[in-house]
Design a protein around this motif. Structure first.
Motif, PDB file in Angstrom:
ATOM      1  N   ALA A  67      16.438   0.968   4.029  1.00  0.00           N
ATOM      2  CA  ALA A  67      15.359   1.491   3.190  1.00  0.00           C
ATOM      3  C   ALA A  67      14.480   2.454   3.973  1.00  0.00           C
ATOM      4  O   ALA A  67      14.072   3.505   3.467  1.00  0.00           O
ATOM      5  N   TRP A  68      14.191   2.106   5.218  1.00  0.00           N
ATOM      6  CA  TRP A  68      13.366   2.968   6.062  1.00  0.00           C
ATOM      7  C   TRP A  68      14.058   4.302   6.326  1.00  0.00           C
ATOM      8  O   TRP A  68      13.444   5.366   6.247  1.00  0.00           O
ATOM      9  N   ASN A  69      15.339   4.269   6.613  1.00  0.00           N
ATOM     10  CA  ASN A  69      16.074   5.497   6.914  1.00  0.00           C
ATOM     11  C   ASN A  69      16.180   6.417   5.705  1.00  0.00           C
ATOM     12  O   ASN A  69      16.223   7.641   5.852  1.00  0.00           O
ATOM     13  N   SER A  70      16.211   5.843   4.513  1.00  0.00           N
ATOM     14  CA  SER A  70      16.374   6.658   3.310  1.00  0.00           C
ATOM     15  C   SER A  70      15.058   7.245   2.807  1.00  0.00           C
ATOM     16  O   SER A  70      15.067   8.205   2.037  1.00  0.00           O
ATOM     17  N   ALA A  71      13.933   6.667   3.210  1.00  0.00           N
ATOM     18  CA  ALA A  71      12.645   7.168   2.698  1.00  0.00           C
ATOM     19  C   ALA A  71      11.534   6.955   3.719  1.00  0.00           C
ATOM     20  O   ALA A  71      10.430   6.550   3.365  1.00  0.00           O
ATOM     21  N   GLN A  72      11.810   7.263   4.971  1.00  0.00           N
ATOM     22  CA  GLN A  72      10.839   6.964   6.016  1.00  0.00           C
ATOM     23  C   GLN A  72       9.557   7.779   5.880  1.00  0.00           C
ATOM     24  O   GLN A  72       8.457   7.271   6.124  1.00  0.00           O
ATOM     25  N   TYR A  73       9.685   9.038   5.461  1.00  0.00           N
ATOM     26  CA  TYR A  73       8.494   9.872   5.338  1.00  0.00           C
ATOM     27  C   TYR A  73       7.564   9.350   4.241  1.00  0.00           C
ATOM     28  O   TYR A  73       6.340   9.376   4.372  1.00  0.00           O
ATOM     29  N   PHE A  74       8.155   8.866   3.155  1.00  0.00           N
ATOM     30  CA  PHE A  74       7.336   8.356   2.061  1.00  0.00           C
ATOM     31  C   PHE A  74       6.718   7.005   2.412  1.00  0.00           C
ATOM     32  O   PHE A  74       5.615   6.688   1.976  1.00  0.00           O
ATOM     33  N   PHE A  75       7.427   6.218   3.202  1.00  0.00           N
ATOM     34  CA  PHE A  75       6.841   4.968   3.680  1.00  0.00           C
ATOM     35  C   PHE A  75       5.624   5.251   4.556  1.00  0.00           C
ATOM     36  O   PHE A  75       4.599   4.570   4.462  1.00  0.00           O
ATOM     37  N   VAL A  76       5.738   6.264   5.401  1.00  0.00           N
ATOM     38  CA  VAL A  76       4.614   6.636   6.265  1.00  0.00           C
ATOM     39  C   VAL A  76       3.433   7.113   5.428  1.00  0.00           C
ATOM     40  O   VAL A  76       2.281   6.729   5.667  1.00  0.00           O
ATOM     41  N   ALA A  77       3.714   7.943   4.418  1.00  0.00           N
ATOM     42  CA  ALA A  77       2.642   8.436   3.548  1.00  0.00           C
ATOM     43  C   ALA A  77       1.989   7.293   2.778  1.00  0.00           C
ATOM     44  O   ALA A  77       0.757   7.228   2.659  1.00  0.00           O
ATOM     45  N   GLY A  78       2.804   6.368   2.245  1.00  0.00           N
ATOM     46  CA  GLY A  78       2.254   5.238   1.504  1.00  0.00           C
ATOM     47  C   GLY A  78       1.450   4.302   2.381  1.00  0.00           C
ATOM     48  O   GLY A  78       0.363   3.845   1.992  1.00  0.00           O
ATOM     49  N   LEU A  79       1.964   4.026   3.572  1.00  0.00           N
ATOM     50  CA  LEU A  79       1.233   3.161   4.501  1.00  0.00           C
ATOM     51  C   LEU A  79      -0.077   3.808   4.939  1.00  0.00           C
ATOM     52  O   LEU A  79      -1.116   3.134   5.026  1.00  0.00           O
ATOM     53  N   SER A  80      -0.030   5.110   5.175  1.00  0.00           N
ATOM     54  CA  SER A  80      -1.256   5.829   5.546  1.00  0.00           C
ATOM     55  C   SER A  80      -2.281   5.767   4.423  1.00  0.00           C
ATOM     56  O   SER A  80      -3.485   5.611   4.671  1.00  0.00           O
ATOM     57  N   LEU A  81      -1.800   5.877   3.186  1.00  0.00           N
ATOM     58  CA  LEU A  81      -2.704   5.810   2.037  1.00  0.00           C
ATOM     59  C   LEU A  81      -3.424   4.467   1.981  1.00  0.00           C
ATOM     60  O   LEU A  81      -4.654   4.414   1.807  1.00  0.00           O
ATOM     61  N   ILE A  82      -2.678   3.378   2.138  1.00  0.00           N
ATOM     62  CA  ILE A  82      -3.286   2.049   2.074  1.00  0.00           C
ATOM     63  C   ILE A  82      -4.265   1.844   3.227  1.00  0.00           C
ATOM     64  O   ILE A  82      -5.368   1.304   3.044  1.00  0.00           O
ATOM     65  N   VAL A  83      -3.873   2.271   4.426  1.00  0.00           N
ATOM     66  CA  VAL A  83      -4.767   2.134   5.583  1.00  0.00           C
ATOM     67  C   VAL A  83      -6.061   2.914   5.352  1.00  0.00           C
ATOM     68  O   VAL A  83      -7.168   2.426   5.634  1.00  0.00           O
ATOM     69  N   LEU A  84      -5.939   4.117   4.817  1.00  0.00           N
ATOM     70  CA  LEU A  84      -7.125   4.934   4.548  1.00  0.00           C
ATOM     71  C   LEU A  84      -8.001   4.307   3.470  1.00  0.00           C
ATOM     72  O   LEU A  84      -9.233   4.403   3.525  1.00  0.00           O
ATOM     73  N   TYR A  85      -7.378   3.671   2.480  1.00  0.00           N
ATOM     74  CA  TYR A  85      -8.162   2.965   1.465  1.00  0.00           C
ATOM     75  C   TYR A  85      -9.012   1.872   2.108  1.00  0.00           C
ATOM     76  O   TYR A  85     -10.190   1.700   1.769  1.00  0.00           O
ATOM     77  N   PHE A  86      -8.418   1.120   3.021  1.00  0.00           N
ATOM     78  CA  PHE A  86      -9.163   0.054   3.686  1.00  0.00           C
ATOM     79  C   PHE A  86     -10.237   0.626   4.609  1.00  0.00           C
ATOM     80  O   PHE A  86     -11.339   0.078   4.700  1.00  0.00           O
ATOM     81  N   VAL A  87      -9.927   1.727   5.293  1.00  0.00           N
ATOM     82  CA  VAL A  87     -10.887   2.313   6.238  1.00  0.00           C
ATOM     83  C   VAL A  87     -12.098   2.883   5.507  1.00  0.00           C
ATOM     84  O   VAL A  87     -13.250   2.633   5.884  1.00  0.00           O
ATOM     85  N   PHE A  88     -11.856   3.643   4.447  1.00  0.00           N
ATOM     86  CA  PHE A  88     -12.951   4.322   3.753  1.00  0.00           C
ATOM     87  C   PHE A  88     -13.499   3.520   2.572  1.00  0.00           C
ATOM     88  O   PHE A  88     -14.662   3.681   2.214  1.00  0.00           O
ATOM     89  N   GLY A  89     -12.664   2.686   1.977  1.00  0.00           N
ATOM     90  CA  GLY A  89     -13.105   1.944   0.802  1.00  0.00           C
ATOM     91  C   GLY A  89     -13.349   0.472   1.032  1.00  0.00           C
ATOM     92  O   GLY A  89     -13.742  -0.237   0.104  1.00  0.00           O
TER      93      GLY A  89
END
Length: 289
Positions: A67-89
């Motif tokens: 799963a990671w190999n097939s969509a690693q960039y989107f996993f990074v973007a999604g994980l970054s989104l959640i982390v940013l939600y916790f950091v700022f929100g």
């Protein structure tokens, strides 16, 4: 002596969005009707294609490594989104964004590429959202129906936009996921401010400021992933198209969607007494000195 803090540039832009919200709504209605009248089939193909592709991807799922190999960039973007939600929100914005993201993916999977269910899905979502905004005293209820209306504009724009950086349904799915989770997180943060007695406009502006970095950075990462991972050739033309789409998406989110959300009955959930935080008291006392 002026005791109020001078608003920053971000706050001024969000306040302008609220000031011209009627213009945004009228433009949104006009463009949405035009897209629906001229390109309904193209609009419908986006969620249908995304749901069908998601089902096929899950069916081929074997382990986390594949799963990671097939969509690693989107996993990074999604994980970054959640982390940013916790950091700022904070916890409220983080968990709200995470649950909304999971709900969107689950709904997309449940659709299963069924064309007959597409209109039913959207009609049920819009109908329930309308009932909630009319009856429920809940911050998210104030955001769902405005999002449903502005979502038509986003779908129509993506179906019309001359994409050269990936598949249109994938672009729609990525931007819709960011948008839905961002709207839910923003509504929860605005609800917190309203619970402390902040006026509705001020609560929305404060929540919008906290969502600015997560939405802008996550959409930038997602579009970058599409350019790098989905394009056959990465050239300046594709980069320019991605940049235009990134700007358009953020204008849609913080202009059209944010302005439309302000028409919801936010004052209904506002606390009768306003709480003053200790750091606000310290700022005022220091200015008096």
């Amino acid at each position: 002596m002026e005791l109020r803090e001078k608003p920053g540039k971000v706050q001024k832009l969000l306040e302008l969005s609220l000031r011209f919200r009627l213009i945004f709504v009228l433009l949104m209605v006009g463009f949405s009707v035009a897209f629906l009248a001229t390109g309904w089939q193209q609009m419908a193909s986006l969620p249908l294609g995304a749901s069908e592709a998601l089902g096929m991807w899950i069916a081929k799922f074997t382990n986390l490594a594949s799963a990671w190999n097939s969509a690693q960039y989107f996993f990074v973007a999604g994980l970054s989104l959640i982390v940013l939600y916790f950091v700022f929100g904070g916890v409220r914005g983080g968990f709200g964004g995470l649950l909304a993201l999971a709900a969107f993916v689950g709904a997309l999977f449940a659709l299963g590429g069924d064309e007959d269910m597409l209109v039913i899905f959207f009609a049920v979502f819009a109908g329930v959202a309308l009932l909630l905004v009319l009856l429920a005293k809940w911050s998210v209820a104030c955001a769902l129906f405005p999002f449903a209306l502005s979502w038509l504009l986003l779908t129509g724009f993506v179906s019309w936009f001359p994409l050269m950086i990936g598949k249109a349904w994938l672009m729609w799915a990525v931007l819709s996921a960011i948008a839905f989770s961002g709207v839910v997180a923003c509504a929860l943060l605005a609800g917190k401010e309203l619970g402390e007695g902040t006026p509705s406009a001020g609560a929305l502006v404060k929540a919008g400021k906290k969502m600015l970095a997560p939405v802008m950075i996550a959409s930038l990462l997602a579009l970058s992933a599409l350019v790098i991972d989905m394009s056959v050739v990465v050239d300046w033309r594709r980069i320019g198209i991605a940049a235009i789409l990134w700007i358009a998406f953020n204008v849609w989110f913080f202009g059209f969607t944010f302005g439309t959300m302000s028409f919801a009955p936010w004052e209904r959930i506002r606390s009768g007494s306003r709480r003053v935080k200790m750091n606000d008291k310290k700022k005022k006392s220091s200015k008096k000195k």
